[in-house]
Structure formats: structure tokens, C-alpha cells
Design an enzyme around this catalytic site. Sequence first.
Site: not given
Ligand SMILES: [Zn+2]
Lengths: 435, 308, 182
Positions: A70, A159, A312
Amino acid sequence: MKILLTGARIIDPIQNIDADMDILLENGKIAKIGADILKSAKSKDSGKIKIIELAGMIIVPGLIDMHTHLREPGLEYKETIASGAAAAVAGGFTSIACMPNTNPINDNRSITEFIKRKAAEAALANVYPIGAISKGSTGSQLTEFWDMKEAGIIALSDDGKPVMDAALMRRAMEYAYSLGLPVISHCEDTNLSGGGLMNEGYYSTILGLRGIPGIAEEAMVARDILIAEFTNTCVHIAHVSTAGSVRLIREAKKRGLKVTAETAPHYFTLTEEALQSYNTSFKVNPPLRSEQDVAVIKEGLSDGTLDVIACDHAPHGRTDKEVEFEYAANGISGLETSLSLSLNLIQNKTLNWPELIAKMSANPARILNLPKGTLEVGADADITVIDPQLKWTVDVQTFRSRGKNSPFNGRQMQGKAVLTIVGGEIKYALPSLKL
Amino acid sequence: MKFEKKDILGIKDLTVDEINLILETAESFLEISTRKIKKVPTLRGKTIINLFYEASTRTRTSFEIAAKRLSADTINISSSTSSVVKGETLIDTARNLEAMNPDIIVIRHSAAGAPHLLASLIKQSIINAGDGAHEHPTQALLDMMTIKERKGKISGLKVAIIGDIEHSRVARSNIYGLSKMGARVVLAGPATMLPRNIEEMGVDVYTNLKDALIDADVVMMLRIQLERQKQSIFPSLREYSQHYCLNRNNIKLAKKDVIVMHPGPINRGVEISPDIADDPSYSVILDQVNKGVAIRMALLYLLTGGGE
Amino acid sequence: MVETKNVKVVMDKDGIDRCLTRIAYEILEKNKGMENLVLVGIRTGGVYLSERLQKKISGIEGGKIPLGILDVNLYRDDISASNKKQPLGETKINFSLDDKIVVLIDDVLFTGRTIRAAMDALIDFGRPKMIQLAVLIDRGHRELPIRADFVGKNLPSSLWEAVRVDLVEKNSVDEVVIEEGT
Ligand SMILES: [Zn+2]
């Protein structure tokens, strides 16, 4: 306020429902589900009830995307929590989990609280923050999992980057497991992928672009499975893109390990061949892979190896993408195309309706321990209504997301979320839908 | 046959007829460089921008001479890729250049695909003067021209390309071009320098230099970039040159009338021994330079057609 | 469907040969022999004519007169306007033009622009003492102040007609034709 949805087919994999029924929402919860609610409701308190006729539509538990970016705080030109949440409900998602790679990184309670507050102000989709595994996601020192959990994180991940240090990953998985938090692993051995721009193979060779071999992902998947097995903890593998990863996860599940996994629509829709024009909207990490990988990803979805579809969502500004391929940012603004692309899996017989809906609601809810993903009486009234026949063309300029970076721009689609209800309130309705 | 392309982005996009037309046109231009007055008025009033994001004296000079012999005005803009970091993107630069209304933009860039990005954004003709490890079409054209002149044909020849194929745009453009023109292309280099699935381009691949040299009509040696050593692509220059340097001994495996090519600049003693590089009975390296100007003149000439 | 054009033969094999013979004599007469004389044929139409003239002059005077070939495409004034380029032919002038009498040779003299380009090109090769022009056909419609010194045949034509010179060296027949309405 009561809402009665009538005339539609209701699919709830958790309750094993796939039938034409009505559903009554009251006080933000699901009040009733059954065949004859319309008649009784009309006779009792007509007028106080909003009746929405949905013939030909499909009602499913509110969709959940467990892997979004975001960008707020720090990179609001790409996306804010509010614009991301607006994109979510427009795409049919009632809940989203957001990755911690903002600026600053969500690696402490104050950022988590900030995200929760912004999401509450936006009051669109439910937004669940994911905390960083390591401070600054630099891969060296664990963050305060417990403190962040109390502030509202529902999972942990670095991530955007992998946790390269296997020992740190082991500690993270052990500690997180004791707190009931899943660890989401971005699997990429950066020594193997270093400097890579696309899948390594024939196309990277002819395009002269540095390749990212499939084994960069697979080596890390294998490592995390081994850690999960050794420590008897769980791990969730993010954005699976290769046949090899599917094979490793399938085998781990067969041995009863607590391993779950997701893939994204682009990994079962597109191949590396799309990069031939150096179009940066196709640049993602992990990269688009071969036709054979795509086939095995579909198998993995079909046989249950891959539990979840998560898009994603990686919104970017024009300047991040309108540059040389080498310098372009990775990612696709995916929330507003994810459902429609996933519906293709039903058309091409990879999945049936309940299976697809489970991968987009019940399964992510289970992995993240959210009390969501079902239409059981008493559950939160999070509902997505899908028109499976609606034909539409993707136009990024109409995206609610600030990220207009989509390789699907201009693509013809069939099927779309037309009504999104979060906590009993309508948060999105297709303008053409008569309410 | 008329030339219809707007841009020259790579040999991959050219047909055999187009390649032949370029080569034939270039042959006519060779003569101009032998005149006392080495200049024709053909492109008077045309502006050609050489946009070089990667240092390259020889390619830039070759384009500049080509443009000047055709009486075009040339503007050289050299910019290190670090200007990307400073904020002005290639697109900003391109839009600024477009506003100046040039006729052709020649671009060299370290990022593969940069010329394609430029071509997709602006209406002027783009010539790719080398993009990353992707293509270097003018080099391949001048190589083909040199081979055709020396051998009378390209079709049916065996051409061995030796060295760091993975990082070589010269290799890729030549594989496309020579294969299209009917040559048999073989490659050799250490396994670490052979990119994945390269054989799918229709070439035979060897890790042993000698296997590739057998009966070759043409041997093309690629430049070893010394900085690759740091990336563990080869252990040492010493070991590389022991096994992949073209010398008096191993060249005997090739045909008697073999010609030796090199896109330059040469690392004498690394990929090619000095006595071979400087032996005019083998080496056509200086010929290549001469052909380079003619090929670039031909492309400038063919591309500046005005709009339809 | 093939469009049938109205084609009229205005000069046959013998006619062409007679014209070239006459031009050969006129060139020698005007220049008082072949000393300092060189021929330059303009691609593509003037190349074969210049080769024939070279033979005829040799036949008359003995010895061989130098012959060059010139492609004027690079000197054309319409090059920017033309859409796409015609293939370029080789220019071959292996002798010095300094202080020579150059006879330019072309098949058809029309607007004069080709000859203008040819003269510019010649001057880049050296400084001839004099440039003369020999053409097989002069069809009029000049756009520049240029005239031929030696003309095979004056052939008044309208602008919508095309004058074509076919020669056995490339077209398997020697003739001059007028085609209507192209
Ligand atoms: Zn990733």
C-alpha cells in the site's frame, strides 16, 4: 440497516453451500441465510429493509488478498492506504493484508498503529498490517513481534526482500509460531538472482537481459521447508512462480508439514515471452516464467498445493515504470484485475467455483487466523457479489489505485465484482447495478 | 526494393532483402571515402544526434564521420548512465531532443531495450548503436559486409564466434544476421560465458575452442571485458588465454583461407595473439573499421526518407 | 487486371544507332579530336549509351577514351522529399577530371535536375576544363537553365507522357517509346 440479497447463487466453501438462496445482513453481521427469507422479510418489516435483486449473480464470502503493497507511509504518490483500500473494494476484496516495505518499514508498533488508523479513516476494506521480520527488513535483527502483534499485525514478512540468513529465518519462524503469527517468505536467493531482470532462459538470452534462474526461488523454498520441518513450525510461501517450487511444496504437504503457499494471477496468466518488447509493465519479481511453469502453477492450484491466490498488488508511479527496463520498478497494480483473471481458471477448468472462492477467501483467512472467509450466520457481513457474465475492458485510467501499472490494460475480461459489502455496508457498487 | 523501416533496432527485425539492400547501398558508399572530397551533399540540412550513454569512441566517431560525409549536422551528447540517478530520465532527454526536431537519433546505452523505449516514444528514426548485451546491428552489418567482400558470399560459410557470448551484443546481432544470410554459426567459450538456451538460436555451441575452429571460414573473436573476472565468470586472464586465445597453432584447424575478425578494441594476447591480429593474410580488422563508416552512411541515407 | 497503356515506338534499333554515330562524330568535331576528352555516363540510363559511344569514338579515332560512371542520387535536390530511397549504384571514375573535357551522357533530358546533380558531383571529383552534355532524347520541360550540346532527337512530349529508352543491355530490345497517362 438491514440488507437482503436475493435471487443470486450463493457459494460458501466453508459451509459447503452452492445454491440459489437469499441472505440477510443485519447490524454488520450475517443474520440469515436460506431459501425463503424474501417472503417473510417482506411481510414483516418491509420498508426498513433494503432488498437487492441479484438475478444471475454469484454471492461469495468477501474476498481476501493477503499480499498487497500500500506504499503508505512514505511513497504516497504510488498508493495510499485509502486509495489501496478503494482499489480493493472495487476489485471485490473486503479484506487485504499489507506488506511492511513502506518507508519507514512497518517494523514497530507505531507504524502498525498508523496503518490501522489510516485504514479506519478510509473505512473501505479491512486492512491488516503485516510486520517486518527484521528491523528495517535488513535481515539482521528480529523486530518486536509480540509488541506489533498487540498493535494489530497478523503476520510477519520481509517481503520485497528475502531473509537471506537462514539462522535468522529459523529464529523468526520459531518465535512467530509461538505467538500464532504466520511467517510469509519471499523466496529468493539474491546471490543467484543478483542483478537479474527476468526469467533466465531463451528469452533472457535473446533479449540480453540478465536472468533470474528458477532455482533462485526454489533453493529458498526448499530451505524454508526444511526449517519448518526441523522446528515444527509453519511457513507461508509468497508468490510461487516456478514448477520446481510447486513440486517442493507439494512434496512437503504430502509429508504433513505446515507449509502453505500462494501464487498471483500473473503467474498463471502470462509468460516471459511477453517481455520481448521490453514493456516494463510486465516486469515483476519473481519474474514471469515459462509456459511449462505456468502449466505446473495451474496444476498446483488444481491439486491444492497452492492454497491461495493473492495478487502481490504493487502500485507504482509513471516515473517508476517509464524508464529503461533495467531501471524499472517491479510489480503490477493488481487488485482491480485479480478476480477477473482468476475467473479464467474456472473457464479453463483448472478450478471449480468453490475451489476458486476458497483460495480467495477461506484459505487466506485460515492462514492469517482471521475470523473471515465464510457466510455463516453470525459472521461479519463481508460479501462480494460477482457478475460472472459481465464483459469489460481493463482501462487503467479508471483504476481507483494510484498505480496505473498493469500489463492487462486493454485486455478483454469476463466476470467482475459488482457489489462489495464490508461489515454490512456497501463499499462498492458497479454504477450500472440497480440498487 | 524500397526500404520501409523507421528504425534500426536490431538485426532480428530485418529481413534478408533488407539486409541485402543495406549491404549493397553500403558498397556504393565505400567509394566516397576514397575520393579527394569525401563529402556528398545528400543529407544537407539534416540533423543527426548521437546520444551516447556509454563511452565508445570508435562507434561514435564512425557514426559522426558517416553523417558528416553525407553533409548532415551532427550533435554529440554523451551522458553517463549516472544521470539517471541524478533525475533526468531517458524519456526526459528524448522529449527534449524531439523538440529540437532532429531527423535521426543514434543511441548507445548500457541498458538492453533502451533504443526500443526511445523508438516507442518519439517519431524520429532511431538507430541502435549498441544496447546492453542485446544487439549491435551496425556492427553485425559491417561484419557481414566484410565477410561478403572477402568471401564473395555469406551463405554456406562456417562462422565461429568465440568468447564471452553472454555479455556480447555483437554476438547476438551476428547470430541473427549470419543465420538469416545462410551461414552456419558456431560458438565457443567457457560454459560460464554461454547464456542459457543459446542453442535455440540455431547455433552449435562448444566449450572447447578447437571444436569450433575446425573448418571455419570466418573466426570472430570477442573482446574479453576484464571487469568480468570479478564476477567469477572466469578465474583469470591467464587461464582464459591459455584455452581461448586464437594463435598460430589453433588457427590451422580452420580453413586455409580463414579470415579473423574482431569488433575491437583488441586485448592483444588475451583473446587473440598479436601476430594473428596484425597478420593481413588473416586479419580483416582494419577492413571492418572502413566498412563501418559505409554501413552507417547507408543506414543514414536509407532512413532519412522524409514522411510518407 | 493489367492496364493497357497506349505505347508508341518513336525510335527503333537503327534509329538509336544512327543517332549515336552522329553524336560520336559531333563530339569529336566540336572538341577537335579526343585529346583530353573523357566520357561519364549517368546511372542508370546513361551507362550503356556511354559504353556504346566509347566504342564508336574508338572506332573512328582509334585508341580508348576514358569512361566513368556516375550515380547522382546523393546529389539530388529532391532527396529529402522522396519517401524512401532507391538503391544506390556505384560511382566509378578511376581517373582525374582536372583540366579534362567531360562529356556527360544520359538517355533522356527532361527537367534538367539530374544534370544539375551530375555537374555538382563532377565538381567534387576535380576541376574539369569543360563539361558538355550528350543525350539521346530531349523531351523538353526544363526546370533549370540547362541545355544539351549533343542531342539524338528532340521529342516534344506532354507532361503526362513517359519517355522510356530500352536498350538490349538490360531490356532485350533497342527502342525509344512514349507511354501515355501514367
Ligand atoms: Zn515478494
